[in-house]
Scaffold this active site. Structure first.
Site, PDB file in Angstrom:
ATOM      1  N   ARG A   1       0.832  -1.208   0.000  1.00 26.05           N
ATOM      2  CA  ARG A   1       0.000   0.000   0.000  1.00 26.05           C
ATOM      3  C   ARG A   1       0.864   1.256   0.000  1.00 26.05           C
ATOM      4  NH1 ARG A   1      -4.794  -0.064   4.253  1.00 26.05           N
ATOM      5  NH2 ARG A   1      -3.123   0.422   5.713  1.00 26.05           N
TER       6      ARG A   1
ATOM      7  N   LYS B   1      -2.940   6.034   1.392  1.00 26.87           N
ATOM      8  CA  LYS B   1      -2.875   6.501   2.776  1.00 26.87           C
ATOM      9  C   LYS B   1      -2.028   7.767   2.851  1.00 26.87           C
ATOM     10  CE  LYS B   1      -3.022   4.198   7.251  1.00 26.87           C
ATOM     11  NZ  LYS B   1      -4.401   4.406   7.660  1.00 26.87           N
TER      12      LYS B   1
ATOM     13  N   GLU C   1     -16.713   5.543   3.832  1.00 26.01           N
ATOM     14  CA  GLU C   1     -16.019   4.944   4.969  1.00 26.01           C
ATOM     15  C   GLU C   1     -16.053   5.907   6.143  1.00 26.01           C
ATOM     16  OE1 GLU C   1     -11.772   4.306   4.443  1.00 26.01           O
ATOM     17  OE2 GLU C   1     -11.678   5.926   3.002  1.00 26.01           O
TER      18      GLU C   1
HETATM   19  C1  LIG Z   1      -9.447   6.116   6.052  1.00 30.17           C
HETATM   20  C2  LIG Z   1      -9.146   4.729   6.485  1.00 30.17           C
HETATM   21  N1  LIG Z   1      -9.967   3.735   6.118  1.00 30.17           N
HETATM   22  C3  LIG Z   1      -9.753   2.466   6.485  1.00 30.17           C
HETATM   23  C4  LIG Z   1      -8.682   2.103   7.274  1.00 30.17           C
HETATM   24  C5  LIG Z   1      -8.482   0.675   7.643  1.00 30.17           C
HETATM   25  O1  LIG Z   1      -7.362   0.131   6.996  1.00 30.17           O
HETATM   26  P1  LIG Z   1      -6.566  -1.086   7.637  1.00 30.17           P
HETATM   27  O2  LIG Z   1      -7.561  -2.176   7.830  1.00 30.17           O
HETATM   28  O3  LIG Z   1      -5.521  -1.419   6.631  1.00 30.17           O
HETATM   29  O4  LIG Z   1      -6.004  -0.591   8.922  1.00 30.17           O
HETATM   30  C6  LIG Z   1      -7.778   3.098   7.670  1.00 30.17           C
HETATM   31  C7  LIG Z   1      -6.574   2.820   8.437  1.00 30.17           C
HETATM   32  O5  LIG Z   1      -6.469   2.304   9.462  1.00 30.17           O
HETATM   33  C8  LIG Z   1      -8.032   4.440   7.287  1.00 30.17           C
HETATM   34  O6  LIG Z   1      -7.222   5.437   7.673  1.00 30.17           O
END
Ligand SMILES: Cc1ncc(COP(=O)(O)O)c(C=O)c1O
Ligand SMILES: Cc1ncc(COP(=O)(O)O)c(C=O)c1O
Lengths: 355, 355
Positions: free
Chosen positions: A101, A202, A238
Site C-alpha cells: 500500500r 494513505k 467509509e
Molecule cells: C481512512 C481509512 N480507512 C480504512 C482504514 C483501515 O485500513 P486497515 O484495515 O488497513 O487498517 C484506515 C486505516 O487504518 C483508514 O485510515
C-alpha cells in the site's frame, strides 16, 4: 539496550520496568502516544533508492522549514500492529500488505518508496528494538507507524528532492473508548475524497480535512463520522479511519475500492473470513437507503480490528443495529483476533514472526 | 547583523556581499529556494494563543515524528512578496489579506491562527531581518512563506496539541520559465478539490495531490495544469498555483470562490483593476466551452502576478489565445506591478511599507 525509564513523557508510565517489559501501566492503554526507545530512519534522494536505514533513539529530528511535507503535504503513513502471543512470540499481521500500500501511495504522490523487503525488514527491526514495549498478551499491541515523507527543500509546487522513511511505535489499547458499539453520524457537509484525488491511498492529505467533522461529531456525543461519496452524496464510503460493512440476510456488503476509499487490510481479511464461514460478500456501491435497512453494520481497521456499529444517525433518523454476542461482527472479531493473538492456528499464512 | 556569505547552499550565490545586499546573482533568480539569514518562529498550545515569536537563524528545526503535520497533513501556508522600490523602500502587497486567509484556513483545519496584527508584524520582522535578500528594484522580490503547522504529537486522527507559526523567505524571480505565455493542459483524470473539502483554503493537503498531474504535464511540454470541477467535470476551476480568467468582448469572467478554488489575493485585486479600466467582471461558473471560445485567458497569483495563457490543450484540441503587448493581461500586469513596485501612486492603499 539500556533500561530507560520514561516518566515525564506519558501519564501511562510507572516506575516499574524489568528485563522483559517497559514501565507501562498496561491496563490503562488507550490510543495515545506512549513514546518508546527507538525509531527507524532511512533517506532517499529523488531518482535514487533508499539507504540502508538505521535504528536511532526515538525523538525529535531536524527538518527543513522548506520540506515538501511541511509546505505541500507530501506524505504517506501506514499503521500496523505487533502482538505478543501467549507462547511468547512477537508477531505481525500481513506487513507485506502495508508495504504494498505504501508503494501504491508513493506512486500517486510522486515519491520513491522503500522496497517491499526493506519495508518489512525495517518494521521488524523497529519492533525488535522496542520489544519491551509490546504489551503482554491480551493487554493490547505495539502500534507501528511507518511514514514516507518529502523532507527535501522545495519552494515551487513539486516533489521534494529527498524522502525520509521513518518508523516509530507506541503501545496501544482500544482506539474507541466505547466498549459497546460505535455511534456514527452521517456527514452531510464534508466529503472525504473525490474520484481522481488521493482517497485510495494513505496520504496524510486525507486526514486533516476530516478533523473538523470529527470534532463536531464527538462534541455531539458520536464516536465517529460516516462519509458519503463526493460524486452523488447517495452512497456510503467509509469512516474517518476505518472501512464499513453492512449485513442483510446472508449478504455482507462493503463499498468498492475504486479510488475514493482506503483499501483496508482488515477489510480484505474480514471479507475473506466472512466468506469462509458461509456469507456472501459483495464489494459494490452501498446506498444510504440500504444502510438504514441493514441488520448489522460494522467497521474494520487495524486500530479497532472489527467493531460493531450500534447506531447511525442520518438527518433526524437514528437507526439501531444488532450488536453483542450473537452479532456477526463479534464472531468475525473473535476469529481474526484469535489468529492475530496466536490462539488458533494461522491457516492463512497471515502472521509473520518477528525475529 | 553578520555579513553571512552563503556559498554552498545555492548555485545562485556569488562571493560578493556588501552592507546593502546579500551575495546573490540577482539576474539569475528563478523560483527556487535561496536560503536567507533568518526565520520567525512562534508556538501555541491547543486552546491557548500564540507566544510572541522570535527571529532565529534560518535552518532546520526539531520536530516530533508524531507531529500532526507529518502524520495527518495538518498545515497551512501563505505566500506573499516584499518589493524594493526605486526610492529605496521595502513594501508588502496587502499582507492583511494573507493574514485573513490564514485565519479562514485555521478554522477549517482546526488550528489556532496568529492574530491579524501578529501575522503582519511577524512578516515585517522577518523581512527586516532579511532585508539584504530583497532583490534590487526590477530584479524580483523577496518571497515570504508563512506556515501554520500542527507540530504537537498526536497518534489518533485529531488536531495536534501544539501549533507552530513559522515564516521563512527566499529571493525569487519568475515562477514559470516561459517568458511568453503559459501552455496549459486540461486535466481529465485528476480533480483538485471537491465541495466540502479544503480547496477553498491554503491547506498543504491541496498541493501534493496535484504533483503527479504537474509532472505529467511538464514532461509533455506544458507549463501547468488546468483543473475542472469535481462535481460535473464541465467547468474550469484553477491552475495548480494560480487562478484563471477568461476575456470575451468587454467581459472578464472567473470562477466563483465557493469552496473549491483558492480565493486569490491577486485575483481579487485584478478584478478590481479590470473594473476600474472599464471591463465588466463576472464571478461565475465558467464552462470549458466558454474557455475554448474566449479571446484571452490569463492567470493570476502572487508568484506570477498576471500571466497570459498562450494555449490551452483540451483532449485533441489546442486553442491559441491573444497575448503580447495589446493583450488585456499585459495591461493588467503592468498596472498591478506598477503599484507593487511603487512606480505609480498607490491609490488603493494596498502597499504597506516595512519599517
Ligand atoms: C481512512 C481509512 N480507512 C480504512 C482504514 C483501515 O485500513 P486497515 O484495515 O488497513 O487498517 C484506515 C486505516 O487504518 C483508514 O485510515
Ligand atoms: C491553488 C492556488 N490558486 C490560486 C493562487 C493565487 O493566490 P494569490 O493571488 O493570493 O497568490 C494560489 C497561490 O498562490 C494557489 O496556490
Amino acid at each position: 539496550m539500556a533500561l530507560a525509564v520514561h516518566l515525564s513523557s506519558s501519564p501511562l508510565l510507572t516506575s516499574k520496568a524489568d528485563e522483559k517489559y517497559a514501565n507501562v501501566k498496561w491496563d490503562e492503554l488507550g490510543f495515545a502516544l506512549v513514546p518508546t526507545d527507538y525509531m527507524y530512519v532511512a533517506k532517499c534522494k529523488q531518482g535514487e533508492s533508499f539507504s540502508k536505514g538505521e535504528i536511532v533513539p526515538y525523538g525529535d529530528f531536524l527538518i527543513s522549514p522548506c520540506a515538501g511535507i511541511l509546505n505541500y503535504g507530501q506524505g504517506l503513513f501506514e499503521g500496523l500492529k505487533a502482538y505478543r502471543t501467549e507462547d511468547g512470540r512477537i508477531t505481525l499481521f500481513r506487513p507485506d500488505q502495508n508495504a504494498i500500500r505504501m508503494q501504491t501511495g508513493a506512486d500517486r504522490t510522486c515519491m520513491t518508496p522503500p522496497s517491499l523487503d526493506q519495508f518489512v525488514e525495517a518494521v521488524m527491526q523497529t519492533v525488535l528494538a522496542n520489544n519491551k514495549w509490546v504489551p503482554p498478551p491480551g493487554k493490547g499491541a505495539l502500534y507501528i507507524r511507518p511514514l514516507l515523507i518529502g523532507t527535501g527543500a522545495v519552494l515551487g509546487v513539486a516533489s521534494a528532492p529527498e524522502y525520509t522513511f521513518l518508523i516509530y511505535t507506541s503501545p496501544v489499547g482500544n482506539y474507541h473508548k466505547a466498549s459497546s458499539g460505535l455511534n456514527l453520524i452521517v456527514d452531510h457537509k464534508h466529503r472525504r475524497a473525490h474520484s481522481g484525488g488521493t482517497g485510495g491511498v494513505k496520504s496524510c492529505t486525507n486526514y486533516s480535512p476530516v478533523v473538523k467533522s470529527l470534532i463536531e461529531a464527538k462534541s455531539s456525543g458520536f464516536s465517529d463520522v460516516l462519509f458519503l461519496d463526493a460524486a452523488t452524496g447517495k452512497n456510503i464510503e467509509e469512516v474517518s479511519t476505518c472501512n464499513i460493512f453492512i449485513l442483510k440476510g446472508n449478504i455482507v456488503s462493503t463499498p468498492p475500492t475504486s479510488g475514493t476509499i482506503l483499501p483496508g487490510i482488515t477489510r480484505k481479511s474480514i471479507s475473506e473470513l466472512a466468506r469462509d464461514i458461509g456469507y456472501q460478500v459483495q464489494e459494490r456501491d452501498v446506498s444510504v437507503d440500504e444502510l438504514l435497512e441493514a441488520e448489522e453494520v460494522f467497521c474494520t481497521g487495524t486500530a479497532m480490528v472489527v467493531k460493531a456499529v450500534e447506531t447511525v444517525t442520518f438527518h433526524d433518523k437514528k437507526i439501531k443495529y444488532k450488536t453483542g454476542e450473537k452479532a456477526l461482527s463479534t464472531k468475525l472479531h473473535l476469529i481474526l483476533t484469535n489468529i492475530q493473538m496466536g490462539v488458533v492456528e494461522d491457516k492463512k499464512g497471515w502472521m509473520v514472526v518477528v525475529e
